[in-house]
Design a protein around this motif. Sequence first.
Motif, PDB file in Angstrom:
ATOM      1  N   TYR A 127      44.951  50.935  42.235  1.00 33.17           N
ATOM      2  CA  TYR A 127      43.715  50.431  42.836  1.00 33.17           C
ATOM      3  C   TYR A 127      42.475  51.099  42.257  1.00 33.17           C
ATOM      4  O   TYR A 127      41.362  50.592  42.427  1.00 33.17           O
ATOM      5  CB  TYR A 127      43.759  50.600  44.353  1.00 33.17           C
ATOM      6  CG  TYR A 127      44.706  49.630  44.995  1.00 33.17           C
ATOM      7  CD1 TYR A 127      44.360  48.287  45.153  1.00 33.17           C
ATOM      8  CD2 TYR A 127      45.969  50.026  45.420  1.00 33.17           C
ATOM      9  CE1 TYR A 127      45.236  47.372  45.720  1.00 33.17           C
ATOM     10  CE2 TYR A 127      46.857  49.119  45.990  1.00 33.17           C
ATOM     11  CZ  TYR A 127      46.485  47.799  46.133  1.00 33.17           C
ATOM     12  OH  TYR A 127      47.358  46.892  46.686  1.00 33.17           O
TER      13      TYR A 127
ATOM     14  N   LYS B  42      42.993  38.082  45.386  1.00 32.27           N
ATOM     15  CA  LYS B  42      44.148  38.977  45.392  1.00 32.27           C
ATOM     16  C   LYS B  42      45.111  38.622  44.267  1.00 32.27           C
ATOM     17  O   LYS B  42      45.642  39.491  43.582  1.00 32.27           O
ATOM     18  CB  LYS B  42      44.867  38.904  46.737  1.00 32.27           C
ATOM     19  CG  LYS B  42      44.055  39.431  47.906  1.00 32.27           C
ATOM     20  CD  LYS B  42      44.790  39.241  49.217  1.00 32.27           C
ATOM     21  CE  LYS B  42      43.925  39.665  50.399  1.00 32.27           C
ATOM     22  NZ  LYS B  42      44.602  39.418  51.698  1.00 32.27           N
TER      23      LYS B  42
ATOM     24  N   GLY C 112      40.342  46.384  40.300  1.00 32.32           N
ATOM     25  CA  GLY C 112      39.399  46.320  41.414  1.00 32.32           C
ATOM     26  C   GLY C 112      38.459  45.135  41.305  1.00 32.32           C
ATOM     27  O   GLY C 112      38.226  44.417  42.286  1.00 32.32           O
TER      28      GLY C 112
ATOM     29  N   ASP D  69      43.885  46.420  49.534  1.00 28.64           N
ATOM     30  CA  ASP D  69      43.818  47.766  48.979  1.00 28.64           C
ATOM     31  C   ASP D  69      44.403  48.766  49.968  1.00 28.64           C
ATOM     32  O   ASP D  69      44.710  48.434  51.115  1.00 28.64           O
ATOM     33  CB  ASP D  69      42.367  48.118  48.643  1.00 28.64           C
ATOM     34  CG  ASP D  69      41.498  48.141  49.896  1.00 28.64           C
ATOM     35  OD1 ASP D  69      41.429  49.187  50.560  1.00 28.64           O
ATOM     36  OD2 ASP D  69      40.893  47.092  50.213  1.00 28.64           O
TER      37      ASP D  69
END
Length: 328
Positions: free
Chosen positions: A245, A258, A251, A107
């Motif tokens: 994000y 990932k 999220g 992030d």
Amino acid sequence: MTIGIAANLLAVAGIIAYVLWRAHPVTEAVRMRNALLLASGRPEDFDWAPPQFPAGFKAERLPATPEFREIVAALKLDDLSGDWDKALALATHLIKRVEYLGPVRADLLTTYRAIQNGYGYCADFVKIYLALAHTAGLTARQWAFSFDGFGGHGHTVVEVYDRQRGKWLFLDVFNNFHVIDPESGEPIGVLECREALLASLDAVCMRPNGPGRQGFVHREKALEYYHRGVHQWYLLGGNAVFSYYAHPLVGAAGRVSKVLGQIAASIIGVTPGIRIYETPENVNQVRHLRSLRRQLVILAILTLILLATLAAQLILVGHGVGAPRGSG
């Protein structure tokens, strides 16, 4: 388990295994992603000026997070005279502690902190630069070029729109340089830089963005590197890194994996498309990418059909339809 259910499960597993095989190594996974995000590059996709954005461009609309506002405020950019000076100051800030310790792929705030500790590859730097530029009131966009037919072997850079000059200006944040016109001394944009590379490498004038580590010690190596990718440039259709994000599904998926977060972003349309700068030299590579996209779409549709059929089979089995009857 019935023969039909077993056959469906085997078919779905086969498709997944085939896609995973095609996605190895990671550069091929990037090629598949690019194929899915591909859109035809039109002149208006490259030649536009903010605050007007072309159709489909995912421009950042959310305000910066408090952490990034604090970072930019500490840089005192208001003391600088124009957009270009601010753009260089942001690039210089990011490059101060580069040590090639590896990629981050996290992030925004985690990536920024990792860069400050010596980590990060070009994509990490560009992502954070887009965030800092938006926070500072600048408009930046992301370009990339590849060496392998629009796969994952390549490099990514930014352009910043200079309102005083009324044009886009090229910055290689990770390698700490920009390019100027040899006659006027003025900074130039990505496509101007590309034309200069095609015309004469000797005429390309590189200048550091600021003090700090230079990505290429020898100018010739930098020019050779760029020239290898000169026919494979593409523009990413968005700079909405905060929105990316902030999306709850991205999220949630990203906290699990990932890769899962990236897949979720692609499915819900948060990931920007790519606009290839098409030339006679890359026509075959673009054709191959479009063919790959058709294959992936067909496989996705086939998988959905198989899953729908499997669900129907399970429902029927659950209701006893097709189960062997007793002899009475």
